[in-house]
Structure formats: C-alpha cells, structure tokens
Design a protein around this motif. Sequence first.
Motif, mmCIF file in Angstrom:
data_model
loop_
_atom_site.group_PDB
_atom_site.id
_atom_site.type_symbol
_atom_site.label_atom_id
_atom_site.label_comp_id
_atom_site.label_asym_id
_atom_site.label_seq_id
_atom_site.Cartn_x
_atom_site.Cartn_y
_atom_site.Cartn_z
ATOM 1 N N LYS A 1 -133.541 0.754 -75.518
ATOM 2 C CA LYS A 1 -133.760 0.327 -76.897
ATOM 3 C C LYS A 1 -134.431 1.447 -77.691
ATOM 4 C CE LYS A 1 -134.468 -4.388 -75.339
ATOM 5 N NZ LYS A 1 -135.466 -5.372 -74.960
ATOM 6 N N TYR A 2 -134.785 2.517 -76.993
ATOM 7 C CA TYR A 2 -135.620 3.556 -77.577
ATOM 8 C C TYR A 2 -135.003 4.936 -77.401
ATOM 9 C CZ TYR A 2 -138.475 -0.446 -76.434
ATOM 10 O OH TYR A 2 -138.927 -1.728 -76.300
ATOM 11 N N TYR A 3 -135.591 5.879 -78.103
ATOM 12 C CA TYR A 3 -135.243 7.284 -77.981
ATOM 13 C C TYR A 3 -136.370 7.996 -77.239
ATOM 14 C CZ TYR A 3 -131.770 6.525 -81.652
ATOM 15 O OH TYR A 3 -130.701 6.073 -82.385
ATOM 16 N N LEU A 4 -136.014 9.036 -76.520
ATOM 17 C CA LEU A 4 -136.992 9.956 -75.942
ATOM 18 C C LEU A 4 -136.627 11.334 -76.476
ATOM 19 C CD1 LEU A 4 -139.356 10.520 -73.952
ATOM 20 C CD2 LEU A 4 -137.601 11.040 -72.251
ATOM 21 N N GLU A 5 -137.587 11.970 -77.148
ATOM 22 C CA GLU A 5 -137.335 13.256 -77.796
ATOM 23 C C GLU A 5 -138.476 14.220 -77.508
ATOM 24 O OE1 GLU A 5 -136.800 14.968 -82.365
ATOM 25 O OE2 GLU A 5 -136.534 12.840 -81.980
ATOM 26 N N THR A 6 -138.132 15.493 -77.336
ATOM 27 C CA THR A 6 -139.166 16.501 -77.144
ATOM 28 C C THR A 6 -139.780 16.861 -78.489
ATOM 29 O OG1 THR A 6 -137.516 18.268 -77.289
ATOM 30 C CG2 THR A 6 -138.098 17.509 -75.073
ATOM 31 N N ILE A 7 -141.087 16.992 -78.504
ATOM 32 C CA ILE A 7 -141.798 17.479 -79.693
ATOM 33 C C ILE A 7 -141.946 18.991 -79.575
ATOM 34 C CG2 ILE A 7 -144.007 17.453 -80.930
ATOM 35 C CD1 ILE A 7 -144.258 14.499 -80.136
ATOM 36 N N THR A 8 -142.229 19.448 -78.365
ATOM 37 C CA THR A 8 -142.354 20.883 -78.084
ATOM 38 C C THR A 8 -141.354 21.249 -76.998
ATOM 39 O OG1 THR A 8 -143.996 20.570 -76.336
ATOM 40 C CG2 THR A 8 -144.843 20.809 -78.597
ATOM 41 N N ASP A 9 -141.149 22.550 -76.786
ATOM 42 C CA ASP A 9 -140.367 22.972 -75.627
ATOM 43 C C ASP A 9 -140.993 22.316 -74.404
ATOM 44 O OD1 ASP A 9 -138.842 24.606 -77.261
ATOM 45 O OD2 ASP A 9 -139.949 26.427 -76.764
ATOM 46 N N SER A 10 -140.162 21.812 -73.512
ATOM 47 C CA SER A 10 -140.689 21.051 -72.376
ATOM 48 C C SER A 10 -140.075 21.510 -71.064
ATOM 49 C CB SER A 10 -140.417 19.555 -72.569
ATOM 50 O OG SER A 10 -141.094 19.059 -73.707
ATOM 51 N N LYS A 11 -140.948 21.643 -70.065
ATOM 52 C CA LYS A 11 -140.517 21.898 -68.689
ATOM 53 C C LYS A 11 -140.791 20.633 -67.904
ATOM 54 C CE LYS A 11 -141.240 26.854 -68.518
ATOM 55 N NZ LYS A 11 -141.930 27.952 -67.836
ATOM 56 N N LEU A 12 -139.714 20.044 -67.419
ATOM 57 C CA LEU A 12 -139.794 18.775 -66.712
ATOM 58 C C LEU A 12 -139.224 18.915 -65.317
ATOM 59 C CD1 LEU A 12 -138.180 16.700 -69.612
ATOM 60 C CD2 LEU A 12 -140.619 16.946 -69.193
ATOM 61 N N LEU A 13 -139.582 17.990 -64.479
ATOM 62 C CA LEU A 13 -138.877 17.765 -63.227
ATOM 63 C C LEU A 13 -138.187 16.425 -63.401
ATOM 64 C CD1 LEU A 13 -141.675 18.712 -60.661
ATOM 65 C CD2 LEU A 13 -139.710 20.119 -61.353
ATOM 66 N N ARG A 14 -137.042 16.256 -62.752
ATOM 67 C CA ARG A 14 -136.369 14.969 -62.873
ATOM 68 C C ARG A 14 -135.691 14.585 -61.565
ATOM 69 N NH1 ARG A 14 -131.083 15.845 -66.785
ATOM 70 N NH2 ARG A 14 -129.862 17.042 -65.298
ATOM 71 N N ILE A 15 -135.581 13.278 -61.381
ATOM 72 C CA ILE A 15 -134.900 12.733 -60.208
ATOM 73 C C ILE A 15 -133.937 11.650 -60.683
ATOM 74 C CG2 ILE A 15 -136.710 11.019 -59.720
ATOM 75 C CD1 ILE A 15 -136.159 11.538 -56.697
ATOM 76 N N PRO A 16 -132.717 11.644 -60.141
ATOM 77 C CA PRO A 16 -131.773 10.600 -60.554
ATOM 78 C C PRO A 16 -132.161 9.230 -59.974
ATOM 79 C CG PRO A 16 -130.668 12.277 -59.193
ATOM 80 C CD PRO A 16 -132.114 12.629 -59.269
ATOM 81 N N PHE A 17 -131.755 8.190 -60.668
ATOM 82 C CA PHE A 17 -132.072 6.826 -60.267
ATOM 83 C C PHE A 17 -131.680 6.555 -58.814
ATOM 84 C CE2 PHE A 17 -130.800 2.398 -59.689
ATOM 85 C CZ PHE A 17 -131.991 1.754 -59.983
ATOM 86 N N ALA A 18 -130.455 6.896 -58.425
ATOM 87 C CA ALA A 18 -129.971 6.581 -57.072
ATOM 88 C C ALA A 18 -130.830 7.250 -56.003
ATOM 89 C CB ALA A 18 -128.505 6.991 -56.923
ATOM 90 N N LYS A 19 -131.206 8.489 -56.225
ATOM 91 C CA LYS A 19 -132.016 9.224 -55.235
ATOM 92 C C LYS A 19 -133.419 8.629 -55.158
ATOM 93 C CE LYS A 19 -130.842 12.251 -53.111
ATOM 94 N NZ LYS A 19 -130.335 12.330 -51.720
ATOM 95 N N HIS A 20 -134.012 8.335 -56.315
ATOM 96 C CA HIS A 20 -135.345 7.727 -56.335
ATOM 97 C C HIS A 20 -135.329 6.387 -55.595
ATOM 98 C CE1 HIS A 20 -139.242 6.385 -57.841
ATOM 99 N NE2 HIS A 20 -138.643 5.294 -58.278
ATOM 100 N N THR A 21 -134.351 5.558 -55.902
ATOM 101 C CA THR A 21 -134.238 4.235 -55.283
ATOM 102 C C THR A 21 -134.045 4.355 -53.773
ATOM 103 O OG1 THR A 21 -133.333 3.333 -57.324
ATOM 104 C CG2 THR A 21 -132.945 2.068 -55.323
ATOM 105 N N GLU A 22 -133.208 5.285 -53.370
ATOM 106 C CA GLU A 22 -132.969 5.501 -51.936
ATOM 107 C C GLU A 22 -134.285 5.803 -51.213
ATOM 108 O OE1 GLU A 22 -131.263 9.266 -49.391
ATOM 109 O OE2 GLU A 22 -130.100 8.649 -51.164
ATOM 110 N N TRP A 23 -135.092 6.676 -51.783
ATOM 111 C CA TRP A 23 -136.347 7.071 -51.146
ATOM 112 C C TRP A 23 -137.376 5.945 -51.125
ATOM 113 C CZ3 TRP A 23 -138.149 11.112 -48.313
ATOM 114 C CH2 TRP A 23 -137.213 12.118 -48.059
ATOM 115 N N ILE A 24 -137.507 5.197 -52.198
ATOM 116 C CA ILE A 24 -138.518 4.138 -52.168
ATOM 117 C C ILE A 24 -138.074 2.956 -51.306
ATOM 118 C CG2 ILE A 24 -139.628 4.802 -54.332
ATOM 119 C CD1 ILE A 24 -138.336 2.380 -55.645
ATOM 120 N N GLN A 25 -136.770 2.772 -51.131
ATOM 121 C CA GLN A 25 -136.294 1.728 -50.222
ATOM 122 C C GLN A 25 -136.459 2.145 -48.761
ATOM 123 O OE1 GLN A 25 -132.287 0.958 -51.590
ATOM 124 N NE2 GLN A 25 -132.979 -0.571 -53.065
ATOM 125 N N LYS A 26 -136.383 3.429 -48.532
ATOM 126 C CA LYS A 26 -136.463 3.964 -47.168
ATOM 127 C C LYS A 26 -137.908 4.096 -46.676
ATOM 128 C CE LYS A 26 -134.816 8.092 -44.738
ATOM 129 N NZ LYS A 26 -134.129 9.377 -44.919
#
Length: 186
Positions: free
Chosen positions: A87-112
């Motif tokens: 329902k929302y937007y996510l926008e950078t205000i400044t240059d951003s360095k992020l780490l990211r994980i896809p939903f499927a990989k995250h779910t796999e790890w927390i289920q395991k």
Amino acid sequence: MKKYLSSFYEVNEPILESYISNWSAYTVPKRTIITESGKTERYLYFVEEGIQKSYYLNDGKQHVMFFAYAPSFSGVVESFLTQTPSKYYLETITDSKLLRIPFAKHTEWIQKHRELETLFRKITESFLLGIIERHHELMAFNVETRFRNFAQRSPHLLNMVPQKDISSYLRIDPTNFSKLINAINI
C-alpha cells in the motif's frame, strides 16, 4: 549486520553467518523508488548506509510513515511478510548501500532453523513496540513534544532529510515545523 541481529537474540554463530551469506549487496541512488504501491515487496533490506522513507499518497500528497537508516531493516515489511501488494512506497532519500535477501531464501532459512525464527520473532516484537509507541506519540503529544522527541531520537535526520518529510512524519504543518525548528534549541 551480525552485531545488529545479535542484539535481539543470540543465534549459533555458524547458522547466523550462513544465513547472512545469503544477503547480497544492493546500491541505490538517492530519490529512487525501491518499492511501488501496488507491487509486492520481494526483498527484505538491511541498511548499511543512507536513508530511506516509506510513504503513501493521498490526493497526490506524500504522508511519511517511517525513515530507515543504518543499522536497521528497511522495506515494506507487511508486503514482504504476506507477499501481497504494498500500500506504500519505499524511496531513497540519500544514496543508499543496502543488503537484501529474497523472500523465498529468507523463509527457507527461518523454517529450517528455529533459532532464526526466534530471532525474527523478537525483531518483529521490537518493531511492534516501536509502532505502538509512535502511535501513542502521535495521539497523545502536542507538536512541540513530538518534535523534541524526534530531535532527541534521530538528531542527524534534521540535517539530512527534507523538512517537508520530517513534518509529514511528525504530522506537523510545514509552517509550524519551520517555526519549531527555529525556536527550539536542540
């Protein structure tokens, strides 16, 4: 990231390191929409550098809901967790360095790994408490108190985030916000 996660709950180090190895670097220039309203959030983000804002539009006007900055998570969490359109937007205000994980990989790890599930439950509890506190602040405090609390909690944002975004976040009219920032010693 490891230090941040461990501040919520201690996870067996090899499990935590293996989980973290699934996160990939993601660099985004300032003023870039990462997630659009109506699109499903496919990633959970961790902020290493930079500032992002989440907002919704009402009659073309932005209403800022939160700011994310290091070290913390970012993204449209409810869309990520439910895999439903945001329902929302996510926008950078400044240059951003992020780490990211896809939903499927995250779910796999927390289920395991029960330890990771516990870790993310504790993180979710902490976020929920923050949301409740923010709601209370918006409902119970006057504009000056909201401004002072924000300035005490996140003073660096006063110089890095446009005043219109902070006034929107605090639900203060921009003109009153300008008067507050000039009248109150921080």
